[in-house]
Write a protein that holds these residues in place. Structure first.
Motif, PDB file in Angstrom:
ATOM      1  N   ILE A 251      28.873  27.164  58.986  1.00 28.62           N
ATOM      2  CA  ILE A 251      29.439  28.205  58.135  1.00 28.62           C
ATOM      3  C   ILE A 251      30.904  27.925  57.837  1.00 28.62           C
ATOM      4  N   ARG A 252      31.645  27.407  58.798  1.00 24.95           N
ATOM      5  CA  ARG A 252      33.058  27.166  58.575  1.00 24.95           C
ATOM      6  C   ARG A 252      33.300  26.052  57.547  1.00 24.95           C
ATOM      7  N   THR A 253      32.396  25.095  57.481  1.00 24.22           N
ATOM      8  CA  THR A 253      32.568  24.024  56.493  1.00 24.22           C
ATOM      9  C   THR A 253      32.546  24.553  55.058  1.00 24.22           C
ATOM     10  N   PRO A 254      31.531  25.340  54.651  1.00 23.75           N
ATOM     11  CA  PRO A 254      31.598  25.886  53.277  1.00 23.75           C
ATOM     12  C   PRO A 254      32.722  26.896  53.092  1.00 23.75           C
ATOM     13  N   LEU A 255      33.121  27.592  54.151  1.00 22.31           N
ATOM     14  CA  LEU A 255      34.249  28.513  54.004  1.00 22.31           C
ATOM     15  C   LEU A 255      35.527  27.749  53.657  1.00 22.31           C
ATOM     16  N   THR A 256      35.718  26.610  54.330  1.00 27.41           N
ATOM     17  CA  THR A 256      36.899  25.793  54.032  1.00 27.41           C
ATOM     18  C   THR A 256      36.846  25.280  52.591  1.00 27.41           C
ATOM     19  N   LYS A 257      35.673  24.831  52.174  1.00 27.67           N
ATOM     20  CA  LYS A 257      35.522  24.370  50.796  1.00 27.67           C
ATOM     21  C   LYS A 257      35.754  25.507  49.812  1.00 27.67           C
ATOM     22  N   LEU A 258      35.311  26.738  50.202  1.00 28.51           N
ATOM     23  CA  LEU A 258      35.506  27.883  49.323  1.00 28.51           C
ATOM     24  C   LEU A 258      36.987  28.207  49.168  1.00 28.51           C
ATOM     25  N   ARG A 259      37.728  28.140  50.271  1.00 28.19           N
ATOM     26  CA  ARG A 259      39.178  28.370  50.175  1.00 28.19           C
ATOM     27  C   ARG A 259      39.826  27.352  49.225  1.00 28.19           C
ATOM     28  N   LEU A 260      39.433  26.089  49.382  1.00 25.01           N
ATOM     29  CA  LEU A 260      40.017  25.041  48.543  1.00 25.01           C
ATOM     30  C   LEU A 260      39.638  25.225  47.074  1.00 25.01           C
ATOM     31  N   ALA A 261      38.374  25.587  46.831  1.00 24.57           N
ATOM     32  CA  ALA A 261      37.924  25.782  45.442  1.00 24.57           C
ATOM     33  C   ALA A 261      38.635  26.949  44.794  1.00 24.57           C
ATOM     34  N   MET A 262      38.865  28.029  45.559  1.00 30.03           N
ATOM     35  CA  MET A 262      39.563  29.174  45.007  1.00 30.03           C
ATOM     36  C   MET A 262      41.010  28.812  44.668  1.00 30.03           C
ATOM     37  N   ALA A 263      41.654  28.050  45.547  1.00 36.19           N
ATOM     38  CA  ALA A 263      43.043  27.665  45.279  1.00 36.19           C
ATOM     39  C   ALA A 263      43.156  26.758  44.048  1.00 36.19           C
ATOM     40  N   SER A 273      46.047  38.628  43.297  1.00 38.54           N
ATOM     41  CA  SER A 273      45.528  39.702  44.165  1.00 38.54           C
ATOM     42  C   SER A 273      44.086  39.434  44.569  1.00 38.54           C
ATOM     43  N   PHE A 274      43.324  38.854  43.634  1.00 31.43           N
ATOM     44  CA  PHE A 274      41.940  38.523  43.975  1.00 31.43           C
ATOM     45  C   PHE A 274      41.877  37.469  45.071  1.00 31.43           C
ATOM     46  N   VAL A 275      42.749  36.480  44.967  1.00 40.41           N
ATOM     47  CA  VAL A 275      42.771  35.419  45.979  1.00 40.41           C
ATOM     48  C   VAL A 275      43.166  35.978  47.336  1.00 40.41           C
ATOM     49  N   VAL A 276      44.170  36.871  47.339  1.00 36.15           N
ATOM     50  CA  VAL A 276      44.614  37.464  48.607  1.00 36.15           C
ATOM     51  C   VAL A 276      43.484  38.268  49.247  1.00 36.15           C
ATOM     52  N   ALA A 277      42.790  39.068  48.436  1.00 39.02           N
ATOM     53  CA  ALA A 277      41.680  39.861  48.971  1.00 39.02           C
ATOM     54  C   ALA A 277      40.560  38.964  49.482  1.00 39.02           C
ATOM     55  N   ALA A 278      40.252  37.914  48.716  1.00 38.59           N
ATOM     56  CA  ALA A 278      39.183  37.008  49.130  1.00 38.59           C
ATOM     57  C   ALA A 278      39.542  36.291  50.430  1.00 38.59           C
ATOM     58  N   GLU A 279      40.788  35.843  50.526  1.00 38.34           N
ATOM     59  CA  GLU A 279      41.205  35.179  51.760  1.00 38.34           C
ATOM     60  C   GLU A 279      41.191  36.133  52.945  1.00 38.34           C
ATOM     61  N   SER A 280      41.466  37.428  52.716  1.00 41.46           N
ATOM     62  CA  SER A 280      41.380  38.409  53.795  1.00 41.46           C
ATOM     63  C   SER A 280      39.945  38.536  54.293  1.00 41.46           C
ATOM     64  N   TYR A 281      39.012  38.550  53.352  1.00 37.85           N
ATOM     65  CA  TYR A 281      37.608  38.612  53.750  1.00 37.85           C
ATOM     66  C   TYR A 281      37.190  37.344  54.500  1.00 37.85           C
TER      67      TYR A 281
END
Length: 463
Positions: A251-263, A273-281
């Motif tokens: 699970i942590r592997t796709p989460l890391t990829k998701l953070r990178l893709a969002m950035a 604000s969307f990025v901040v909320a998503a990173e909080s989740y």
């Protein structure tokens, strides 16, 4: 009702119950043997002695009547004949449990003797001043108004002395059998005691050594089943830890990829604000995964070693102080405590974090020791859950009513703390704090050799 009374009357331990059962069975067998011996052996023997004695008395009575008056006076004088019954022979001996057997023998003898003697020849048994039998002879024909009493020695068969040794020997054999049963039962109880100790170690989160299976078949079967259960629990624990570790990694592997893709997907200057909320989740998901991993591990594989528990508390308190959360410390000098450093740090961090989140004010940590254990108490002045409600939160995935305002939890915090405490052979307790608030006590047993870390005993003081 009868069953409950019987359960309360029975001893609590299996050893005591078996000994009581053995003693009861021995007593019943001895009573049966004694009854058979008295009725079928001793009673006929006493009755034969009474028959012979009655024949002797009858012959003596006939001889006295046939003796001439002049010679009769000399004969009665030699027999110590008396016109009146002596006072010591008038009363019957007092009944008693210690003389029950002799009383039984005497009654059987007298009953049989009276059956063989004429009704006008009364018999008295003298116990005081020596065992003698007084019998009133018939009056001679030349002096019909002068009957007299004659004392005769009692036959040995009627005195009951011959069976005393047999009874004492029987009681001695019964006591020896009870002692032997006690020794055998103690020997049988040793595997059960080992099983109890091993079960307690499993309950505390430890892995006991396999139990021996070379004893009696029944106990060997139980020990073998326990060993199989322990092995199955170890396999289940290893499988669970491996599964959670795999899930966490996957699970942590796709989460890391998701953070990178969002950035990379957000253009410069756009609303973040969307990025901040998503990173909080995503952070909350990371926290939940870490809590699951902490609960799955809890430090079973970590080696325990004696260490300075106060130093660990001070270091954690300094870390929280750097984040703006001050803990008042009241630490006594503690002896050496064997603990797992990472697991103990996790335990104290969880308790201190809970005090910050749910208490907020009056944060404090104190430590003290007794002859048996070391205590660490983490307290706050909050008005959250009571000690009774917190006891229910030791179970996994349980969240209190004050947790609704705090997101990101899984209900594993106190379960992790309680599991780590049990892993160290200790316990977790909740107490109302003097002056208001709550204290969580961690109770850790002292190591067997506290001389490796000599320290003075501390006395707790209220915070």
């Amino acid at each position: 009702m009868t069953r409950s009374l019987l359960q309360r009357a029975l001893p609590k331990t299996l050893l005591a119950r078996n000994i009581v059962l053995l003693i009861v069975l021995l007593m019943l067998s001895q009573i049966c043997v004694l009854g058979v011996l008295l009725h079928y052996v001793q009673r006929p023997r006493v009755e034969r002695a009474a028959t012979v004695f009655a024949t002797y008395v009858t012959t003596l009575d006939n001889l006295l009547q046939a003796t001439p008056p002049g010679a009769r006076a000399d004969l009665t004088a030699r027999l110590d004949a008396r016109a009146q019954l002596p006072a010591e022979a008038a009363g019957a001996p007092p009944p008693g449990l210690m003389h029950a057997y002799r009383t039984y023998q005497r009654n059987v003898f007298l009953e049989s003797l009276r059956a063989h003697l004429p009704a006008d020849m009364p018999v008295r048994w003298q116990s005081e001043g020596g065992q003698r039998m007084w019998i009133r002879m018939h009056a001679p024909a030349d002096a019909p108004r002068t009957p007299y009493w004659i004392a005769l020695p009692i036959p040995e068969d009627a005195q009951g002395a011959g069976l005393d040794a047999a009874i004492l020997l029987s009681l001695g054999l019964g006591a020896l059998a009870a002692l032997t049963g006690y020794v055998i039962q103690r020997h049988l109880n040793q595997p059960l005691q080992e099983l109890t100790r091993a079960a307690r170690r499993v309950s505390a989160g430890e892995t006991p050594a396999p139990l021996p299976t070379d004893g009696p078949a029944e106990i060997a079967t139980v020990s073998s089943a326990f060993n199989q259960m322990t092995h199955a629990l170890q396999q289940a624990e290893a499988t669970r830890a491996l599964m959670l570790a795999g899930i966490s990694h996957d699970i942590r592997t796709p989460l890391t990829k998701l953070r990178l893709a969002m950035a990379m997907a957000m253009p410069d200057g756009s609303d973040s604000s969307f990025v901040v909320a998503a990173e909080s989740y995503l952070d909350q998901i990371e926290t939940i995964l870490q809590q699951f991993m902490d609960y799955a591990g809890s430090g079973e594989r970590e080696a325990a070693a004696p260490g300075d528990l106060n130093a660990l508390i001070e270091r954690l308190a300094g870390d929280f102080a750097g984040l703006g959360h001050e803990f008042e410390l009241s630490l006594a000098n503690l002896p050496a405590v064997a603990y797992r450093p990472i697991s103990m740090m996790r335990l104290l961090m969880n308790l201190m974090q809970n005090a910050i989140v749910y208490g907020g004010t009056g944060l404090a940590v104190r430590s003290w020791t007794t002859n048996e254990a070391v205590y660490v108490a983490v307290g706050d002045r909050g008005k959250g859950l009571s000690a009774e409600e917190l006891e229910q939160l030791k179970a996994p995935f349980q969240r209190g009513r004050n947790a609704r305002a705090h997101s990101g939890g899984t209900g594993l915090g106190l379960a992790i703390v309680e599991r780590i405490a049990r892993l160290h052979g200790g316990s977790l307790q909740f107490h109302a704090r003097e002056g208001g608030g709550l204290e969580v006590w961690v109770v850790l047993p002292l190591i067997s050799d506290p001389a490796t870390h000599p320290a003075r005993r501390g006395t707790p003081r209220p915070l």
